[in-house]
Write a protein that holds these residues in place. Structure first.
Motif, short mmCIF file in Angstrom:
data_model
loop_
_atom_site.label_atom_id
_atom_site.label_comp_id
_atom_site.label_asym_id
_atom_site.label_seq_id
_atom_site.Cartn_x
_atom_site.Cartn_y
_atom_site.Cartn_z
N THR A 111 -0.06 -4.16 -14.63
CA THR A 111 0.24 -2.93 -13.71
C THR A 111 -1.09 -2.88 -12.78
OG1 THR A 111 -0.68 -1.21 -15.23
CG2 THR A 111 1.53 -1.94 -15.43
N TYR A 112 -2.22 -3.20 -13.54
CA TYR A 112 -3.44 -3.16 -12.49
C TYR A 112 -3.42 -4.25 -11.28
CZ TYR A 112 -5.97 -0.34 -15.98
OH TYR A 112 -6.31 0.75 -16.87
N ASN A 113 -2.72 -5.60 -11.86
CA ASN A 113 -2.81 -6.68 -10.93
C ASN A 113 -1.69 -6.41 -9.94
OD1 ASN A 113 -2.76 -8.80 -13.72
ND2 ASN A 113 -4.29 -8.36 -12.21
N VAL A 114 -0.43 -5.60 -10.33
CA VAL A 114 0.23 -5.01 -9.27
C VAL A 114 -0.29 -3.87 -8.14
CG1 VAL A 114 2.47 -3.71 -9.00
CG2 VAL A 114 2.25 -5.71 -10.50
N ALA A 115 -0.89 -3.12 -8.88
CA ALA A 115 -1.57 -2.19 -8.12
C ALA A 115 -2.72 -2.57 -6.94
CB ALA A 115 -2.19 -1.11 -8.97
N GLY A 116 -3.49 -3.41 -7.51
CA GLY A 116 -4.69 -4.10 -6.78
C GLY A 116 -3.81 -4.89 -5.65
N LEU A 117 -2.56 -5.40 -5.78
CA LEU A 117 -2.02 -6.01 -4.83
C LEU A 117 -1.09 -5.28 -3.82
CD1 LEU A 117 -1.22 -8.98 -3.81
CD2 LEU A 117 0.84 -8.65 -5.32
N ALA A 118 -0.58 -4.20 -4.45
CA ALA A 118 0.26 -3.24 -3.53
C ALA A 118 -0.41 -2.23 -2.95
CB ALA A 118 1.54 -2.80 -4.32
N GLY A 119 -1.43 -1.60 -3.57
CA GLY A 119 -2.12 -0.31 -3.16
C GLY A 119 -2.74 -0.65 -1.58
N PRO A 120 -3.68 -1.53 -1.65
CA PRO A 120 -4.62 -1.78 -0.05
C PRO A 120 -3.52 -2.25 0.83
CG PRO A 120 -5.60 -2.63 -2.05
CD PRO A 120 -4.43 -2.44 -2.61
N ALA A 121 -2.43 -3.14 0.41
CA ALA A 121 -1.32 -3.56 1.39
C ALA A 121 -0.55 -2.50 1.88
CB ALA A 121 -0.75 -4.50 0.82
N LEU A 122 -0.05 -1.31 0.93
CA LEU A 122 0.71 -0.35 1.64
C LEU A 122 -0.33 0.45 2.50
CD1 LEU A 122 2.51 0.57 -1.64
CD2 LEU A 122 3.47 -0.06 0.54
N ALA A 123 -1.49 0.76 2.27
CA ALA A 123 -2.42 1.37 2.86
C ALA A 123 -2.68 0.92 4.28
CB ALA A 123 -3.91 1.79 2.22
N GLY A 124 -2.61 -0.28 4.61
CA GLY A 124 -2.95 -1.13 5.70
C GLY A 124 -1.49 -1.16 6.46
N VAL A 125 -0.57 -1.24 5.80
CA VAL A 125 0.95 -1.37 6.61
C VAL A 125 1.37 -0.04 7.11
CG1 VAL A 125 3.01 -2.07 6.25
CG2 VAL A 125 1.36 -3.48 5.18
N ILE A 126 1.24 1.14 6.19
CA ILE A 126 1.79 2.45 6.78
C ILE A 126 1.08 2.70 7.96
CG2 ILE A 126 2.25 4.70 5.94
CD1 ILE A 126 2.56 3.87 3.02
N ALA A 127 1.99 3.30 8.95
CA ALA A 127 1.33 3.65 10.14
C ALA A 127 0.61 5.01 9.93
CB ALA A 127 2.31 3.79 11.33
N GLY A 128 -0.74 5.20 10.27
CA GLY A 128 -1.30 6.46 10.23
C GLY A 128 -1.84 6.67 8.81
N GLY A 129 -3.28 6.73 8.74
CA GLY A 129 -3.91 7.22 7.57
C GLY A 129 -3.36 8.40 6.75
N PRO A 130 -3.09 9.51 7.47
CA PRO A 130 -2.57 10.72 6.63
C PRO A 130 -1.25 10.51 6.12
CG PRO A 130 -3.60 11.35 8.70
CD PRO A 130 -3.49 9.90 8.68
N VAL A 131 -0.46 9.73 6.54
CA VAL A 131 0.93 9.15 6.09
C VAL A 131 0.66 8.39 4.83
CG1 VAL A 131 3.21 8.11 6.44
CG2 VAL A 131 2.09 9.25 8.27
N ALA A 132 -0.19 7.49 4.85
CA ALA A 132 -0.51 6.69 3.86
C ALA A 132 -1.05 7.50 2.56
CB ALA A 132 -1.72 5.73 3.86
N VAL A 133 -1.96 8.74 2.74
CA VAL A 133 -2.56 9.69 1.75
C VAL A 133 -1.22 10.45 1.09
CG1 VAL A 133 -3.74 11.61 1.30
CG2 VAL A 133 -4.52 9.80 2.79
N LEU A 134 -0.17 10.64 2.01
CA LEU A 134 1.08 11.46 1.49
C LEU A 134 1.81 10.45 0.53
CD1 LEU A 134 2.31 13.46 4.83
CD2 LEU A 134 0.91 14.22 2.74
N VAL A 135 1.81 9.07 0.88
CA VAL A 135 2.50 8.23 0.13
C VAL A 135 1.87 8.33 -1.33
CG1 VAL A 135 3.16 5.79 -0.22
CG2 VAL A 135 3.53 6.84 1.89
N CYS A 136 0.60 8.30 -1.53
CA CYS A 136 -0.26 8.25 -2.78
C CYS A 136 0.30 9.29 -3.43
CB CYS A 136 -1.58 8.48 -2.45
SG CYS A 136 -2.49 6.94 -1.47
N VAL A 137 0.49 10.42 -2.82
CA VAL A 137 0.83 11.66 -3.45
C VAL A 137 2.32 11.37 -4.12
CG1 VAL A 137 1.24 14.32 -3.28
CG2 VAL A 137 -0.50 13.19 -2.17
N VAL A 138 3.03 11.07 -3.52
CA VAL A 138 4.49 10.67 -3.79
C VAL A 138 4.45 9.92 -5.07
CG1 VAL A 138 6.76 9.75 -3.31
CG2 VAL A 138 5.47 11.18 -1.55
N LEU A 139 3.59 8.78 -4.96
CA LEU A 139 3.47 7.68 -6.18
C LEU A 139 3.16 8.57 -7.46
CD1 LEU A 139 2.21 4.53 -4.38
CD2 LEU A 139 4.42 5.10 -5.33
#
Length: 400
Positions: free
Chosen positions: A150-178
Protein backbone atom coordinates in the motif's frame (compact mmCIF):
# COMPACT_ATOMS: atom_id res chain seq x y z
CA UNK A 1 -10.96 -7.85 7.62
CA UNK A 2 -7.47 -7.78 6.06
CA UNK A 3 -8.63 -6.57 2.66
CA UNK A 4 -10.79 -3.86 4.20
CA UNK A 5 -7.76 -2.75 6.22
CA UNK A 6 -5.57 -2.70 3.09
CA UNK A 7 -8.13 -0.65 1.15
CA UNK A 8 -8.37 1.89 3.96
CA UNK A 9 -4.61 2.05 4.43
CA UNK A 10 -4.06 2.53 0.69
CA UNK A 11 -6.59 5.39 0.58
CA UNK A 12 -5.11 7.12 3.65
CA UNK A 13 -1.52 6.75 2.46
CA UNK A 14 -2.35 7.93 -1.05
CA UNK A 15 -3.87 11.03 0.52
CA UNK A 16 -0.73 11.43 2.62
CA UNK A 17 1.58 11.15 -0.42
CA UNK A 18 -0.68 13.47 -2.40
CA UNK A 19 -1.22 16.14 0.25
CA UNK A 20 2.32 17.57 0.17
CA UNK A 21 2.50 18.16 -3.61
CA UNK A 22 -1.14 19.28 -3.66
CA UNK A 23 -0.53 21.91 -0.97
CA UNK A 24 2.61 23.03 -2.76
CA UNK A 25 0.70 23.47 -6.04
CA UNK A 26 -2.32 25.09 -4.35
CA UNK A 27 -0.20 27.55 -2.38
CA UNK A 28 1.67 28.57 -5.51
CA UNK A 29 -1.49 28.83 -7.62
CA UNK A 30 -3.43 30.97 -5.15
CA UNK A 31 -0.71 33.15 -3.63
CA UNK A 32 1.85 33.15 -6.46
CA UNK A 33 4.56 32.81 -3.82
CA UNK A 34 6.87 29.79 -3.81
CA UNK A 35 7.95 30.81 -0.30
CA UNK A 36 4.43 30.46 1.11
CA UNK A 37 3.95 27.19 -0.77
CA UNK A 38 7.17 25.73 0.63
CA UNK A 39 6.27 26.89 4.15
CA UNK A 40 2.97 25.03 3.95
CA UNK A 41 4.74 21.86 2.85
CA UNK A 42 7.42 22.23 5.53
CA UNK A 43 4.79 22.85 8.20
CA UNK A 44 2.93 19.69 7.24
CA UNK A 45 6.04 17.51 7.58
CA UNK A 46 8.19 19.10 10.28
CA UNK A 47 5.82 18.38 13.18
CA UNK A 48 5.65 14.64 12.47
CA UNK A 49 8.81 14.07 14.53
CA UNK A 50 7.06 15.44 17.62
CA UNK A 51 3.65 13.93 16.94
CA UNK A 52 4.71 10.35 16.25
CA UNK A 53 5.88 9.23 19.71
CA UNK A 54 2.93 10.86 21.49
CA UNK A 55 0.48 9.38 19.01
CA UNK A 56 2.03 5.97 19.64
CA UNK A 57 1.43 6.31 23.39
CA UNK A 58 -2.22 7.15 22.78
CA UNK A 59 -2.66 4.21 20.39
CA UNK A 60 -1.05 1.82 22.88
CA UNK A 61 -3.40 3.09 25.58
CA UNK A 62 -6.55 2.91 23.46
CA UNK A 63 -8.97 0.02 23.88
CA UNK A 64 -10.22 0.74 20.34
CA UNK A 65 -7.18 2.12 18.49
CA UNK A 66 -9.13 2.24 15.23
CA UNK A 67 -11.38 4.93 16.66
CA UNK A 68 -8.33 7.04 17.46
CA UNK A 69 -6.95 6.50 13.94
CA UNK A 70 -10.31 7.58 12.55
CA UNK A 71 -10.09 10.76 14.63
CA UNK A 72 -6.61 11.41 13.21
CA UNK A 73 -7.98 11.03 9.67
CA UNK A 74 -10.68 13.59 10.45
CA UNK A 75 -8.13 15.97 12.00
CA UNK A 76 -5.79 15.70 9.00
CA UNK A 77 -8.66 16.20 6.55
CA UNK A 78 -9.96 19.14 8.57
CA UNK A 79 -6.55 20.79 8.55
CA UNK A 80 -6.32 20.45 4.77
CA UNK A 81 -9.81 21.94 4.36
CA UNK A 82 -8.96 24.93 6.55
CA UNK A 83 -5.78 25.57 4.57
CA UNK A 84 -7.31 25.28 1.11
CA UNK A 85 -10.32 27.42 2.04
CA UNK A 86 -8.13 30.00 3.79
CA UNK A 87 -5.57 30.52 1.02
CA UNK A 88 -5.74 34.14 -0.02
CA UNK A 89 -8.19 34.90 2.79
CA UNK A 90 -6.46 34.14 6.10
CA UNK A 91 -3.01 35.27 7.25
CA UNK A 92 -0.28 33.07 5.83
CA UNK A 93 1.27 32.51 9.27
CA UNK A 94 -2.06 31.15 10.53
CA UNK A 95 -2.28 28.70 7.63
CA UNK A 96 1.26 27.48 8.27
CA UNK A 97 0.29 26.95 11.93
CA UNK A 98 -2.69 24.86 10.80
CA UNK A 99 -0.34 22.82 8.58
CA UNK A 100 1.93 22.19 11.57
CA UNK A 101 -1.06 21.08 13.67
CA UNK A 102 -2.28 18.73 10.94
CA UNK A 103 1.21 17.30 10.55
CA UNK A 104 1.21 16.17 14.18
CA UNK A 105 -1.19 13.35 13.27
CA UNK A 106 0.61 12.53 10.01
CA UNK A 107 2.31 9.40 11.44
CA UNK A 108 -1.17 7.94 11.97
CA UNK A 109 -1.40 7.51 8.21
CA UNK A 110 1.79 5.43 8.12
CA UNK A 111 3.14 3.76 11.26
CA UNK A 112 -0.14 4.10 13.15
CA UNK A 113 -1.98 1.87 10.68
CA UNK A 114 0.87 -0.61 10.35
CA UNK A 115 1.03 -1.12 14.13
CA UNK A 116 -2.46 -2.68 13.93
CA UNK A 117 -1.47 -5.40 11.43
CA UNK A 118 -1.02 -8.23 14.02
CA UNK A 119 -4.56 -7.79 15.35
CA UNK A 120 -5.96 -7.55 11.82
CA UNK A 121 -4.06 -10.59 10.52
CA UNK A 122 -5.15 -12.82 13.40
CA UNK A 123 -8.71 -11.52 13.52
CA UNK A 124 -9.06 -12.14 9.79
CA UNK A 125 -8.43 -15.85 10.41
CA UNK A 126 -10.08 -16.58 13.71
CA UNK A 127 -12.15 -13.58 14.70
CA UNK A 128 -9.89 -12.80 17.63
CA UNK A 129 -7.21 -10.16 18.20
CA UNK A 130 -3.78 -10.86 19.56
CA UNK A 131 -0.11 -11.40 18.83
CA UNK A 132 1.12 -13.89 16.25
CA UNK A 133 2.20 -17.43 17.08
CA UNK A 134 2.61 -20.63 15.12
CA UNK A 135 0.80 -20.42 11.78
CA UNK A 136 -0.20 -16.85 12.63
CA UNK A 137 3.44 -15.84 12.06
CA UNK A 138 3.30 -16.86 8.38
CA UNK A 139 0.03 -14.98 8.00
CA UNK A 140 1.60 -11.93 9.61
CA UNK A 141 4.53 -12.07 7.16
CA UNK A 142 2.13 -12.07 4.22
CA UNK A 143 0.08 -9.27 5.77
CA UNK A 144 3.24 -7.18 6.25
CA UNK A 145 4.14 -7.62 2.58
CA UNK A 146 0.63 -6.61 1.50
CA UNK A 147 0.73 -3.63 3.86
CA UNK A 148 4.06 -2.52 2.41
CA UNK A 149 2.48 -2.71 -1.04
CA UNK A 150 0.00 0.00 0.00
CA UNK A 151 2.99 2.31 0.54
CA UNK A 152 4.20 1.48 -2.98
CA UNK A 153 0.73 2.13 -4.43
CA UNK A 154 0.49 5.42 -2.53
CA UNK A 155 3.97 6.48 -3.62
CA UNK A 156 2.98 5.77 -7.22
CA UNK A 157 -0.54 7.21 -7.24
CA UNK A 158 -0.34 10.15 -4.81
CA UNK A 159 2.11 12.46 -6.59
CA UNK A 160 0.72 11.42 -9.98
CA UNK A 161 -2.81 12.41 -8.98
CA UNK A 162 -1.59 15.73 -7.59
CA UNK A 163 0.09 16.49 -10.90
CA UNK A 164 -2.73 15.30 -13.15
CA UNK A 165 -5.70 16.91 -11.40
CA UNK A 166 -6.30 20.42 -12.70
CA UNK A 167 -5.81 23.02 -9.99
CA UNK A 168 -4.03 22.67 -6.67
CA UNK A 169 -7.11 23.37 -4.51
CA UNK A 170 -9.03 20.60 -6.28
CA UNK A 171 -6.19 18.16 -5.60
CA UNK A 172 -6.33 19.04 -1.90
CA UNK A 173 -10.07 18.32 -1.89
CA UNK A 174 -9.39 14.91 -3.48
CA UNK A 175 -7.01 14.21 -0.57
CA UNK A 176 -9.86 14.96 1.81
CA UNK A 177 -12.17 12.58 -0.09
CA UNK A 178 -9.57 9.79 0.16
CA UNK A 179 -9.17 10.37 3.90
CA UNK A 180 -12.94 10.19 4.39
CA UNK A 181 -13.03 6.99 2.32
CA UNK A 182 -10.55 5.42 4.75
CA UNK A 183 -12.71 6.17 7.81
CA UNK A 184 -14.88 3.01 7.78
CA UNK A 185 -11.83 0.74 7.64
CA UNK A 186 -10.18 2.60 10.52
CA UNK A 187 -13.34 2.56 12.64
CA UNK A 188 -13.74 -1.20 12.15
CA UNK A 189 -10.20 -2.14 13.28
CA UNK A 190 -10.18 -4.80 16.04
CA UNK A 191 -9.99 -3.90 19.69
CA UNK A 192 -6.65 -4.24 21.41
CA UNK A 193 -5.96 -7.37 23.46
CA UNK A 194 -6.02 -5.36 26.65
CA UNK A 195 -5.44 -1.92 28.09
CA UNK A 196 -1.98 -1.35 29.50
CA UNK A 197 -1.34 -0.01 32.99
CA UNK A 198 -1.87 3.72 32.98
CA UNK A 199 1.41 5.34 33.96
CA UNK A 200 2.32 8.91 33.09
CA UNK A 201 2.71 9.89 29.44
CA UNK A 202 6.29 10.95 30.03
CA UNK A 203 7.13 7.58 31.53
CA UNK A 204 5.50 5.77 28.62
CA UNK A 205 7.44 7.87 26.14
CA UNK A 206 10.65 6.87 27.92
CA UNK A 207 9.56 3.23 27.80
CA UNK A 208 8.88 3.48 24.07
CA UNK A 209 12.28 4.95 23.29
CA UNK A 210 13.81 2.46 25.74
CA UNK A 211 12.21 -0.41 23.83
CA UNK A 212 14.09 0.72 20.73
CA UNK A 213 17.36 1.71 22.38
CA UNK A 214 17.45 -1.34 24.65
CA UNK A 215 16.84 -3.92 21.93
CA UNK A 216 19.92 -4.31 19.66
CA UNK A 217 17.84 -5.71 16.79
CA UNK A 218 15.29 -2.90 16.90
CA UNK A 219 18.02 -0.32 17.34
CA UNK A 220 19.92 -1.59 14.28
CA UNK A 221 16.76 -1.72 12.19
CA UNK A 222 15.68 1.77 13.24
CA UNK A 223 19.10 3.40 12.78
CA UNK A 224 19.73 1.59 9.50
CA UNK A 225 16.35 2.60 8.09
CA UNK A 226 16.99 6.23 9.06
CA UNK A 227 20.31 6.31 7.21
CA UNK A 228 18.78 4.52 4.22
CA UNK A 229 15.86 6.97 4.13
CA UNK A 230 18.27 9.91 4.04
CA UNK A 231 19.92 8.23 1.05
CA UNK A 232 16.56 7.73 -0.65
CA UNK A 233 15.99 11.48 -0.36
CA UNK A 234 19.06 11.95 -2.55
CA UNK A 235 17.39 9.97 -5.33
CA UNK A 236 14.04 11.71 -4.95
CA UNK A 237 15.59 15.17 -5.18
CA UNK A 238 18.01 14.16 -7.95
CA UNK A 239 15.53 12.36 -10.22
CA UNK A 240 14.01 15.48 -11.86
CA UNK A 241 17.48 17.00 -12.28
CA UNK A 242 18.78 13.77 -13.80
CA UNK A 243 15.84 13.62 -16.19
CA UNK A 244 16.44 17.20 -17.29
CA UNK A 245 20.14 16.51 -17.88
CA UNK A 246 19.47 13.35 -19.90
CA UNK A 247 16.33 14.29 -21.84
CA UNK A 248 15.69 17.98 -21.29
CA UNK A 249 12.48 17.14 -19.37
CA UNK A 250 12.08 17.18 -15.60
CA UNK A 251 8.83 15.24 -16.11
CA UNK A 252 10.75 12.24 -17.42
CA UNK A 253 12.94 12.53 -14.33
CA UNK A 254 9.87 12.37 -12.10
CA UNK A 255 8.80 9.29 -14.06
CA UNK A 256 11.86 7.51 -12.68
CA UNK A 257 10.28 7.67 -9.22
CA UNK A 258 7.15 6.04 -10.61
CA UNK A 259 9.33 3.23 -11.98
CA UNK A 260 10.87 2.80 -8.52
CA UNK A 261 7.44 2.60 -6.88
CA UNK A 262 6.12 0.16 -9.50
CA UNK A 263 9.10 -2.19 -9.12
CA UNK A 264 8.80 -2.01 -5.33
CA UNK A 265 5.15 -2.99 -5.67
CA UNK A 266 6.04 -5.95 -7.90
CA UNK A 267 8.80 -7.12 -5.56
CA UNK A 268 6.50 -7.00 -2.56
CA UNK A 269 3.86 -8.95 -4.48
CA UNK A 270 6.41 -11.75 -4.83
CA UNK A 271 7.27 -11.57 -1.13
CA UNK A 272 3.56 -11.77 -0.26
CA UNK A 273 3.16 -14.91 -2.40
CA UNK A 274 6.15 -16.68 -0.85
CA UNK A 275 5.44 -19.55 1.50
CA UNK A 276 7.33 -20.76 4.53
CA UNK A 277 9.53 -18.86 7.02
CA UNK A 278 11.44 -15.77 5.92
CA UNK A 279 14.74 -14.45 7.19
CA UNK A 280 13.57 -10.88 7.63
CA UNK A 281 16.85 -9.60 9.09
CA UNK A 282 18.76 -10.81 6.06
CA UNK A 283 16.13 -9.45 3.67
CA UNK A 284 16.40 -6.04 5.32
CA UNK A 285 20.14 -6.01 4.70
CA UNK A 286 19.94 -7.28 1.13
CA UNK A 287 17.11 -4.93 0.20
CA UNK A 288 19.16 -1.99 1.40
CA UNK A 289 22.21 -3.20 -0.53
CA UNK A 290 20.21 -3.62 -3.76
CA UNK A 291 18.83 -0.09 -3.40
CA UNK A 292 22.41 1.16 -3.09
CA UNK A 293 23.41 -0.67 -6.28
CA UNK A 294 20.51 1.01 -8.05
CA UNK A 295 21.71 4.43 -6.98
CA UNK A 296 25.19 3.63 -8.25
CA UNK A 297 23.63 2.74 -11.61
CA UNK A 298 21.73 6.03 -11.57
CA UNK A 299 25.01 7.89 -11.08
CA UNK A 300 26.46 5.91 -13.99
CA UNK A 301 23.48 6.95 -16.12
CA UNK A 302 24.43 10.57 -15.54
CA UNK A 303 27.93 9.84 -16.84
CA UNK A 304 26.82 7.75 -19.83
CA UNK A 305 24.02 10.11 -20.83
CA UNK A 306 21.66 7.16 -21.44
CA UNK A 307 18.14 7.59 -20.11
CA UNK A 308 17.41 3.87 -20.37
CA UNK A 309 20.20 3.22 -17.87
CA UNK A 310 18.46 5.60 -15.47
CA UNK A 311 15.19 3.69 -15.94
CA UNK A 312 16.93 0.39 -15.14
CA UNK A 313 18.58 2.01 -12.14
CA UNK A 314 15.25 3.27 -10.83
CA UNK A 315 13.81 -0.22 -11.19
CA UNK A 316 16.71 -1.78 -9.28
CA UNK A 317 16.19 0.73 -6.45
CA UNK A 318 12.53 -0.31 -6.28
CA UNK A 319 13.39 -4.01 -6.22
CA UNK A 320 15.47 -3.30 -3.13
CA UNK A 321 13.25 -0.78 -1.37
CA UNK A 322 10.03 -2.81 -1.61
CA UNK A 323 11.24 -5.91 0.29
CA UNK A 324 13.31 -3.66 2.55
CA UNK A 325 10.14 -2.00 3.84
CA UNK A 326 8.37 -5.33 4.32
CA UNK A 327 11.34 -6.71 6.25
CA UNK A 328 11.52 -3.60 8.42
CA UNK A 329 7.86 -3.97 9.40
CA UNK A 330 8.32 -7.66 10.14
CA UNK A 331 11.35 -7.07 12.37
CA UNK A 332 9.48 -4.36 14.28
CA UNK A 333 6.44 -6.58 14.79
CA UNK A 334 8.64 -9.44 15.98
CA UNK A 335 10.79 -7.42 18.36
CA UNK A 336 8.48 -4.71 19.73
CA UNK A 337 6.72 -5.44 23.04
CA UNK A 338 3.00 -5.82 22.33
CA UNK A 339 2.02 -3.06 24.72
CA UNK A 340 4.45 -0.62 23.07
CA UNK A 341 4.02 -1.70 19.45
CA UNK A 342 2.17 1.41 18.24
CA UNK A 343 4.73 3.69 19.84
CA UNK A 344 7.62 1.79 18.22
CA UNK A 345 5.97 2.11 14.80
CA UNK A 346 4.95 5.76 15.03
CA UNK A 347 8.32 6.74 16.50
CA UNK A 348 10.05 4.86 13.71
CA UNK A 349 7.89 6.62 11.13
CA UNK A 350 8.68 10.01 12.69
CA UNK A 351 12.41 9.33 12.69
CA UNK A 352 12.32 8.27 9.02
CA UNK A 353 10.40 11.43 8.07
CA UNK A 354 13.01 13.52 9.89
CA UNK A 355 15.85 11.63 8.18
CA UNK A 356 14.24 12.17 4.79
CA UNK A 357 13.95 15.90 5.52
CA UNK A 358 17.64 16.08 6.46
CA UNK A 359 18.62 14.11 3.37
CA UNK A 360 16.52 16.40 1.18
CA UNK A 361 18.11 19.50 2.67
CA UNK A 362 21.57 18.16 1.83
CA UNK A 363 20.55 16.77 -1.57
CA UNK A 364 19.21 20.08 -2.93
CA UNK A 365 22.47 22.03 -3.09
CA UNK A 366 24.45 18.85 -3.83
CA UNK A 367 22.30 18.00 -6.86
CA UNK A 368 22.52 21.60 -8.04
CA UNK A 369 26.31 21.29 -7.97
CA UNK A 370 26.49 17.74 -9.40
CA UNK A 371 23.61 15.28 -9.77
CA UNK A 372 26.15 12.46 -9.99
CA UNK A 373 27.65 13.48 -6.65
CA UNK A 374 24.20 13.52 -5.06
CA UNK A 375 23.41 10.02 -6.35
CA UNK A 376 26.79 8.72 -5.21
CA UNK A 377 26.05 10.21 -1.79
CA UNK A 378 22.75 8.31 -1.82
CA UNK A 379 24.56 5.07 -2.67
CA UNK A 380 27.09 5.75 0.08
CA UNK A 381 24.25 6.25 2.56
CA UNK A 382 22.88 2.82 1.64
CA UNK A 383 26.33 1.32 2.20
CA UNK A 384 26.49 2.96 5.63
CA UNK A 385 22.99 1.65 6.35
CA UNK A 386 24.11 -1.89 5.47
CA UNK A 387 27.04 -1.49 7.85
CA UNK A 388 24.68 -0.31 10.61
CA UNK A 389 22.28 -3.20 9.99
CA UNK A 390 25.04 -5.80 10.17
CA UNK A 391 27.08 -4.31 13.05
CA UNK A 392 27.05 -6.75 15.95
CA UNK A 393 24.48 -8.94 14.20
CA UNK A 394 24.75 -12.63 15.10
CA UNK A 395 25.55 -15.08 12.32
CA UNK A 396 22.28 -16.94 12.76
CA UNK A 397 19.14 -14.83 12.50
CA UNK A 398 15.66 -15.87 13.45
CA UNK A 399 13.06 -16.81 10.91
CA UNK A 400 9.49 -15.63 11.28
Amino acid sequence: MLWRYLAGAAAARTADEMSGPALLIAGLAVTGSPVVASWLLAGLTVSAAAGGPLLGVLLDRARRPGRLLAGCLVAYAGGLLVIVSGLGRLPEAALVAVAVAAGLVGPALTGGWTSQIPAVAVAARSGRAGGPSGSDAARLGRANALDAMTYNVAGLAGPALAGVIAGGPVAVLVCVVLLVAALPAAWALPASAGVKTRSGVGEELREGFGAILGNPVLLRATAGSMVSCAGTAMLVVSAPVLGERLTGSTGLGALLLAVTAACGLAANALVARARGPRRWDALLVWGTAVAGVGMLLAAAAGVSGAYWVAVVAAGVVGLGEGPQLTALFSVRHREAPARLRAQVFTTGASLKITSFAVGSAVAGPLAAYSVGAALLAGAAAQAVAVAVLTAGRPRSVRDV
